[in-house]
Design an enzyme around this catalytic site. Structure first.
Site, PDB file in Angstrom:
ATOM      1  N   GLU A  13      31.999  -3.549  45.035  1.00  5.17           N
ATOM      2  CA  GLU A  13      31.549  -4.413  43.946  1.00  5.17           C
ATOM      3  C   GLU A  13      30.275  -3.845  43.332  1.00  5.17           C
ATOM      4  OE1 GLU A  13      30.835  -9.160  43.516  1.00  5.17           O
ATOM      5  OE2 GLU A  13      29.797  -8.171  45.160  1.00  5.17           O
ATOM      6  N   SER A  19      27.600 -19.041  37.428  1.00  5.19           N
ATOM      7  CA  SER A  19      28.143 -18.249  38.534  1.00  5.19           C
ATOM      8  C   SER A  19      28.351 -16.793  38.124  1.00  5.19           C
ATOM      9  CB  SER A  19      29.486 -18.832  38.959  1.00  5.19           C
ATOM     10  OG  SER A  19      30.458 -18.503  37.989  1.00  5.19           O
ATOM     11  N   LYS A  20      28.695 -16.022  39.134  1.00  2.00           N
ATOM     12  CA  LYS A  20      28.960 -14.595  38.922  1.00  2.00           C
ATOM     13  C   LYS A  20      30.073 -14.411  37.881  1.00  2.00           C
ATOM     14  CE  LYS A  20      30.422 -12.222  42.589  1.00  2.00           C
ATOM     15  NZ  LYS A  20      30.278 -11.780  43.972  1.00  2.00           N
ATOM     16  N   ARG A  21      31.019 -15.330  37.899  1.00  3.03           N
ATOM     17  CA  ARG A  21      32.129 -15.222  36.950  1.00  3.03           C
ATOM     18  C   ARG A  21      31.630 -15.327  35.497  1.00  3.03           C
ATOM     19  NH1 ARG A  21      35.553 -19.329  38.851  1.00  3.03           N
ATOM     20  NH2 ARG A  21      34.827 -18.741  40.923  1.00  3.03           N
TER      21      ARG A  21
END
Ligand code: GLU
Length: 513
Positions: free
Chosen positions: A287, A265-267
């Site tokens: 962002e 994921s982006k995380r």
């Protein structure tokens, strides 16, 4: 006779395309090329609420950067267009009506409140996943429960409704996935998916099936997250009477976090500091996500890296040109299991591709940094610098970071090396070397630079190993790098002499006895 292969990449422009999406596009592309087929880009933008500005442009730019060029699509056009679903709106309702008429879909008038009550009721009755299905639909407000007259009146008076698929209560749905083999799902686990929303727009399920049919798609190659939708799609093909021409399905394995624990994921990208987006993304909410392109990955390295994220050729060979990938690619060699995302592997591929790239092409990249720094240099010099550095760099910006001393004299010197190597012996050699170099021509060769140094060393009776790091220090400011004599040859005689004098002056007080 086999039909001509037609595949599509069908992203929804709901945000930046992540590396998993790029892999899906790439696999579709490779498969199409391998079979002399057609690769289509279709934009699935019927969910107006989830559209994100610029996401479509981002998709186009990302694919262009990767060299994944559609044969038909929103830019290329083609005989099956338009290729943007929002421009095909009027088609879908017709098909939904066909299902209503054949008894495979129905109108539903339930308000959000009524749907919520139904879910609550089911939860109280300990139903784990409350669904609108063959059982619950009998107690809801729809064209199966209301008298035909009332249904007509409601529609005519403009009361909002949706159209739902009538999923049979007890039926085994089977599909033969090219990667996973037979997948069997019981219809009781599926809900009556909405096909047309109350605003008249089709949902993904309806639009996707109608378009795959109309565009004569032969193979649906997409991420594993769509596998749960596939049984609904199989039902739709059946009810439309399109079973014969239903595409073959291939659901690609998930991309997992580096430790294998869950979906990438982006995380993860933020946590580990590596990109997972092809190119930079500037969201409206401020962002900002960095892409592989900006980090300094070459698109051809990314292609090779992504090809191996879920597929392997069954041999030891890892480096593949695009043409070789096209020849070797097959859906049968894609694995079922999720694949860990390993940034080190991406770096390794990048290194290999930088190493193999012609100096003149690498020079283009280095010019970008030089221009930013306001430094003018000849093509020949920049290409020579790249030639020296390409064995040592991992990412494109390293060319500038590791090689700036080819263009600017060092202003600072690695203090560790000064402490260890800045000796009387070294400074004496350097003074004499500067003097000896005066006798040489400006564009001396590496061999001449080396001969001159050796003559000085011999005259002073000093072994090269004792002073070499000090010589490198004055030229580059640091303790390691490519062949020093090549560096001297590239920066030229005058610059070398001037750097020696600068260092002798600047480090005058730090000479170790
Ligand atoms: N629009 C879907 C997506 O965003 C396409 C899924 C499919 O390929 O069927 O991924």
């Amino acid at each position: 006779m086999e039909k001509n292969v037609r595949v599509r990449f069908a992203p929804s422009p709901t945000g930046p395309l992540h590396v998993g999406g790029v892999r899906t596009a790439l696999y579709n592309y490779l498969f199409a090329k391998k079979h002399n087929g057609t690769f289509i880009l279709r934009i699935e933008d019927t969910d107006a609420g989830r559209l994100v500005p610029h996401a479509e442009t981002y998709i186009l730019e990302s694919l262009a950067w990767m060299g994944i060029t559609p044969d038909e699509g929103i830019v290329e056009g083609g005989p099956y267009g338009p290729y943007r679903q929002s421009e095909r709106k009027d088609r879908y309702m017709r098909y939904a009506m066909q299902l209503v008429e054949s008894g495979h879909a129905y109108y539903a008038f339930d308000t959000p409140g009524e749907l919520e009550d139904m879910r609550e009721r089911l939860k109280e009755a300990r139903v784990i996943t409350p669904q609108y299905n063959a059982i619950t639909r009998t107690s809801m407000k729809n064209s199966l429960t209301l008298p035909a007259e009332e249904v007509k009146e409601r529609i005519e008076s403009g009361i909002p409704y949706v159209i739902r698929l009538k999923v049979p209560r007890k039926e085994e749905i089977r599909l033969n996935d090219m990667i996973r083999g037979w997948v069997m799902v019981h219809s009781s686990t599926l809900d009556d998916k909405i096909l047309v929303k109350s605003d008249g727009m089709p949902t993904y399920h309806l639009a996707n099936i109608v378009d795959d049919h109309l565009m004569e798609i032969t193979h649906v190659i997409r991420g594993e997250e769509w596998l749960p939708s596939a049984p609904t799609h199989v039902l739709l093909y059946k009810y439309f009477g399109w079973e014969e021409s239903m595409p073959k399905f291939a659901h690609l394995p998930l991309l997992l976090k580096p430790d294998g624990n869950g979906k990438l994921s982006k995380r993860d990208s933020q946590k580990h500091g590596f990109p997972i987006f092809p190119i930079e993304w500037q969201g409206q909410d401020g962002e900002h996500l960095i892409g592989f392109r900006e980090e300094g990955y070459l698109p051809e390295a990314m292609t090779n890296f992504l090809a191996f994220l879920g597929w392997n050729p069954g041999t030891e060979q890892e480096l593949f040109t695009e043409q070789e990938l096209i020849e070797s690619f097959s859906l049968e060699r894609i694995n079922k299991a999720g694949v860990k995302f390993d940034i080190n592997k991406a770096q390794w591929f990048n290194q290999q591709y930088i190493k193999a790239k012609p100096d003149d092409e690498l020079a283009e990249f280095l010019f970008f940094y030089l221009e930013k720094a306001g430094i003018a240099a000849s093509q020949e010099k920049v290409a020579r610098v790249c030639n020296q550095l390409k064995e040592r760099v991992t990412l494109i910006p390293d060319l500038w970071q590791q090689g700036c001393y080819f263009f600017v004299a060092p202003e600072q010197y690695d203090q560790n090396i000064v402490n260890k190597r800045w000796t009387v012996e070294a400074t004496n050699v350097l003074s004499a070397y500067a003097q000896a170099l005066q006798q040489r021509t400006e564009s001396l060769s590496a061999a001449e630079a080396s001969d001159t140094l050796h003559q000085v060393l011999e005259a002073q009776g000093v072994k090269i190993g004792r002073v070499m790091q000090a010589v490198r220090l004055v030229i580059t400011g640091v303790g390691n790098g490519p062949d020093l004599m090549e560096i001297i040859a590239i920066i030229g005689k005058e610059e070398t002499i001037s750097r020696i004098h600068n260092a002798l002056k600047q480090l005058e007080n730090q000479v170790k006895i």
